[in-house]
Structures are given as structure tokens and as C-alpha cells.
Design a protein around this motif. Sequence first.
Motif, mmCIF file in Angstrom:
data_model
loop_
_atom_site.group_PDB
_atom_site.id
_atom_site.type_symbol
_atom_site.label_atom_id
_atom_site.label_comp_id
_atom_site.label_asym_id
_atom_site.label_seq_id
_atom_site.Cartn_x
_atom_site.Cartn_y
_atom_site.Cartn_z
ATOM 1 N N UNK A 224 0.843 -1.200 0.000
ATOM 2 C CA UNK A 224 0.000 0.000 0.000
ATOM 3 C C UNK A 224 0.882 1.254 0.000
ATOM 4 N N UNK A 225 0.417 2.301 -0.633
ATOM 5 C CA UNK A 225 1.241 3.513 -0.766
ATOM 6 C C UNK A 225 1.559 4.155 0.596
ATOM 7 N N UNK A 226 2.762 4.701 0.703
ATOM 8 C CA UNK A 226 3.183 5.318 1.971
ATOM 9 C C UNK A 226 2.988 6.836 1.915
ATOM 10 N N UNK A 227 2.100 7.313 2.746
ATOM 11 C CA UNK A 227 1.887 8.765 2.787
ATOM 12 C C UNK A 227 3.059 9.438 3.495
ATOM 13 N N UNK A 228 3.315 10.690 3.109
ATOM 14 C CA UNK A 228 4.407 11.431 3.741
ATOM 15 C C UNK A 228 3.953 11.920 5.119
#
Lengths: 480, 250
Positions: free
Chosen positions: A458-462
Motif C-alpha cells: 500500500x502507498x506510503x503517505x508522507x
Amino acid sequence: MGHVPAGPELFHAQANAALKDPQLRQNFRGAMDYLQDKRKNAFVDPVEEDKIRTLCESIRKRCLSKLPELLEQLDANCTRNGIQVHWAQNDKEANNIIANIAQSHKARTMIKGKSMVSEEIELNHEMAKLGIECLESDMGEYIVQLDGDKPSHIIMPAIHKNKQEVSDTFEKHLDDFTPTVDVDELIQTGRTRLRQKFHDADIGLSGVNFAVAETGTLCLVENEGNGRMCTTVPKVHIAITGIEKVVEFLSDVPPLYSALTRSATGQAITTYFNMISSPRKRGELDGPVEVHLVLLDNGRTQAYQDEEMRKTLQCIRCGACMNHCPVYTRIGGHAYGTVYPGPIGKIISPHLMGLDNTKELVTASSLCGACGEVCPVRIPIPEMLQRLRTEAKNPPKPDAMPMKGQASAASTLESLAMKGFAFAATNPNLYHRGAWSATKLRGLVPNNMGPWTQCRTSPKLANKTLHQLIKARNKQAGDK
Amino acid sequence: MRIYPAKPNSVYLYGTCLVDMFDPEAGLDAISLLEQQGLKVIFIEKQTCCGQPAYSSGYTKEAKCVAQHQMDLFIEPWPVVVLSGSCGGMMHHHYRRMFQGDGTQAQVEQFCDRVFELTEFLVNVCRIKLEDKGDMTSVVMHTSCAARREMNVHVTATQLLNQLDNVELKEQDYESECCGFGGTFAVRHPNISQAMVEDKTRHLAKTNAAVLVSADWGCLLNINGAFEYQGQSMQGRHLASFLLERTGGK
């Protein structure tokens, strides 16, 4: 593996089956790489390529802009030449016309050159019902027919098979065949079996690549010679074509022919180029005594009526868009469940079959643009897909003719989501609060995000958004 | 061919929603790069998203509404520099298409003419000269399809990397082929998308390049996610960050 496509509405299942077939994947990748290379070598000079495409686009646009009058002119000139012209609104009418011609000659057998339009109207199937046997004589079509299958590509019908698989097909269906992977031997086998059939057939049927209005001439592009046999040996020749194949002048043909062969197989010219302008004349020793031309609409006027969608009809059926499409390369032509697969199929099929049947196809593109980049007549296929996606979601505007199957993909949930997106994206405070909360709660992003995480994490948010960082940066600069 | 203007004094930065949320440092790095060129960089706080998700899903009305909102924010005649070829393509090409035949078409076109992707702006407007201050390394680049085919900026991105003396640019097989992202395509047709991204990551990994760069965060979400899922060490980063680092700006 002879699977008959079940239809575009089953696209997901058919595509998944293809993706799980390593042999099929390998066959298509190999074949598409080969064809991409061939095209690249045929267009070595980008400036020349650009010129040819621009010229061909303008020819096709001009001809389509006068389509009704050119069709009438074609009809008049063909008739004057002794070719009998028939008009068919749909597949049923076309089959009736052909059946009537066949029955008036008490025909039992029909030998066919390559024609995608005859696939479109399911001619073989309809004629079989009347006891008329249709035999395919294009080598690829012949192989496909032996399998009880359908073409998987518009110019190379059996491209889904490698030579071993062709040998297996022959072994299964032909007597006295010794298995071989020698391509020349395989082709020779097919040729020998077909030779007598040309002689015995009551009717020869072909497609048309260009129909010239100015002279009433039918042009046929081919490499194997079977097209010429179909159109000269039997007593009766029937040509069938979509109404969009008409060109205005004889001089329109050479550039289109050159663009077609170079885009399709990387050839400068093909082995055969046939021009048919009349039945056998008095004193001539060969040629059919009757020539018929069937002009088929079958949904094409729907595309014609809309100025933007009319570009779909510019197509000269070279197949370059398929050869360069990353989706087609991975799933092959059968998965689409349509007569015309690949990028061009996605934009033609909705007119032929309705958007309700083809709505999955118009979404099955990453809009990468490779198809538009190689199209010899510059059909903006990604833009057409965009347009069809819009028509699939929305009812027609009050002043517009509805498309067949218009708004069939309308979804209340998705529509609400998109309205929500538009609302957030036009209300910066809401948008930024959303982005801010997302980064604050980034530890909560689930590991399982359905289809996305089946092959990705899953994409990693900043930690902080760009908006926040810039605010801090500006503040720091102000403090200095 | 596009005609480029003379270098201005000020530019707008369009960060894009993906950079905003997934790689904000790339936004700051792009600002530094532009400032190094003597430009004043204005970041309009009210910017959100270019509207592409709605547009490519067939929701043109919603997309137009979002597009209008973005365009209204950039009132001065300065260039709008976008940190993604795909959003650049949306704002440079598709805004024109969406507003065709509308009363505002002429204004929209003026806006579209002012939109530049970062690398084309650095090369063709700033005429940037990069001085490589880093150690020897190798890099492979992935260009989004929109960047390549709508904006033609794979050319300028390559030119920038070629200016770096100590960077070897590696070429991957099937370089111009799509990575399989395509926005909603990746979730609407997950299995086809998977086949595409698995091929893409294989070709990228085969180059053995030390670094993967791209100027498109859509593709990077896809490719990086796939690399991580496969347990591979390669991870892509935004070209702006790589360039700034190489030139000692960081």
C-alpha cells in the motif's frame, strides 16, 4: 486450444484466462515484438513517416467528409462497370443478400479470401444454416477455421499460435499429415489442400481494402494469392465491405496502400495487389461472370453522425494499434470477445454492438497512447476512448442523438464519489484538511487495499504535505 | 513543436496532489532548482488536483469544474511549472479539449500555453547547465506515457541526466511501454495492470542501475509498490530530488 470467444461482456473472465496461459502470453509477446520491429524498420525516417501519416489522415478525412456522395458515386460507377451493388443496413440484411445470390446460382460451396466484415456478420455460420459450406482460404483463417475458432488479430488471424500448435491443429484435422515445425512445409500443406477447393467452389467471397468511387474499382491487398484465386476462379465473386472503405480518387490509393503495408507487416508492398473493376468481359479467358459488392453499415453511421467519433472510420485496418498495445500484447485478441480486438476494436465495437455490451472494453486501457502514436491515419484512439467512457456514464445531451447503449455504465456510487472528489478539489480548505488528516493518520493505511495490493504494497503517505512544508519554509524565510 | 518563451522572473509551481501527499520533499527540491535559476517561485496554496481522475473515468462535467477552479488561481501571466508529465498533459492538452466550443475557450488556451512540465521548463526555458558534484553512479529512468506521448518530455528529462558527468544512464528493455498504472485502470483491471507492472519492474531491475528516477509520481506509486511487494531494493524517486542532490543543492 481452440476457445471460441464468448463476448465482450465477459471481458474480465476472458482476459484473466489469457493472463494465466503462459504459452499464449509468450506467443503474443514474441509476435508483437516481431511486428513492432518490422514497422520500425519500414519507417526509418521520422520526417517521412510524419508526412505519410499526415497525407493519409487528410485523404481519409476528405473521403469521410463526403461519404454519402462518394458511396453513391461508387454505386453508379460499379454498376456502369457491370458490378452489382447491394446495400445492407445490418448483418441480417447482408447475409440475406449473400444467401439470395448463392441460392440463385444453386451454390453449395463458397471459398473465402480474408474479410473481417464477413466475420462481423458471422457469414460462415449463417450460410451453414442454409447448407452452404464456406471455406476459408487465407492460411491464418484456414487454421482458425479448422479449430472451430475465430481470428485473434485482424491481419494475422492465427497469430495466437506458434508453429508447433499449427502442426498440432493440422495433425488433428487433416488426414495423412506428418507433424512438422517447418513453416514452409506447413504452408505447403495448407496450399495443397486448398487448391482443388478453389476450382470446385461455386462462389468466391472477399473483403475490400479500398473501394474507389471515381472508377468503381475494388482494391484488395494480400500476400498469399488466395485473394486472387477467390476473385477469379469461381464463376461468381461477392465482395463485402463496410461503407467507410470508400475513397474518392484512384490516386488516393497508393499512399494509403503504402501506409497500410508498412504499418501492418513492415512491407513496402505486398506480394499481390488486386484491382477489380468488372466481371469477365467478352473474349476474356478467366474471371467471374458475376461480381457483386455488398456495402454494410451495421452501426457505422452512428459513428459517422458525430464529427468527433467519425475519426473512428478513418481506420484502414492495418492492426498497428494492436501490435503496439500493452494490453493486447498481454491478453491477445480472443479476450476482447469482439470481431475487431485491441485499441481500434475498443472504439469501433461500441458502434457495432452498443456501449452496454462493450463498456468494460472502453475502460480496459491505461490510455498510454501507444496506439495513437503508430496509427497511420492518426486516429486519436485515447481521445475516442475518453469520449466513449463519458458516453457510457452519462445520458445524452438534449440536442444529441443517443448512442446505442448510452449511459449503460452509469453508477450512482461512482458518480457520488466523483462529485465528492470535485467538491473537495474545488474547496481547498476541505481538500487540505483531508490531505492533512491523511498524513496524520498515515499509520492507519491498511495493508490490504483490494486490487491495488494484490501485487503492490500500500502507498506510503508522507509525514507532512507539500502545503505544510511550504508554509513552514515561507515562515522561516520571513523570520530571517 | 512547441515555441518556448524567454526566461521570466517568476513562475508558479504546480505540485500535483500525489507529490503533495506522497513526496512533498520533491516539491521543495523543485523549488530550490528553480530558485537556483534565479526565479521567484510562487506556490498558490489553494491549488488541489488537476482533475484527471474524473476526466479519465468519463466524468467530464466534474473534471471541468475542477479545471476551472485551478485555472482561476493562476492569474498572473507567469509560467505554471508542473511536477508531473501526466498532470502537465492534462493541463496543457486536455483542458483545451474539455473547453472546446465554450465561451471561455480562448482564455483556457492562454492558460494551457503557460503550462510546462518541470524538465522541459528547465531545459527549454531556463537553458539550465548542471554541474555534477556527486560520485559515480548509474541511473535508469522511467517516463510516464503522458510525459512521453503528450508532452514529449522524455527528451528533456534525458537531456538533464546527460548533463551529469558522473551519472551513467542505463537503458531498459521496452523503455516506452506503459507501467500499467493508468489511474483507475490499475484497480478496474487489476490483473492486466499486474502483468504490466511485473514486466516493467523486471526490465528496470535487469539494468542493475543504482537509482531509479521518474518525474511522475503516478508511475512511481505503481512501480515502487510493486518493487516493495516483490522484496526488491530498487525504489524510484522524483527526478527533481535527484538533480538537486547531484548539483550539491542539498
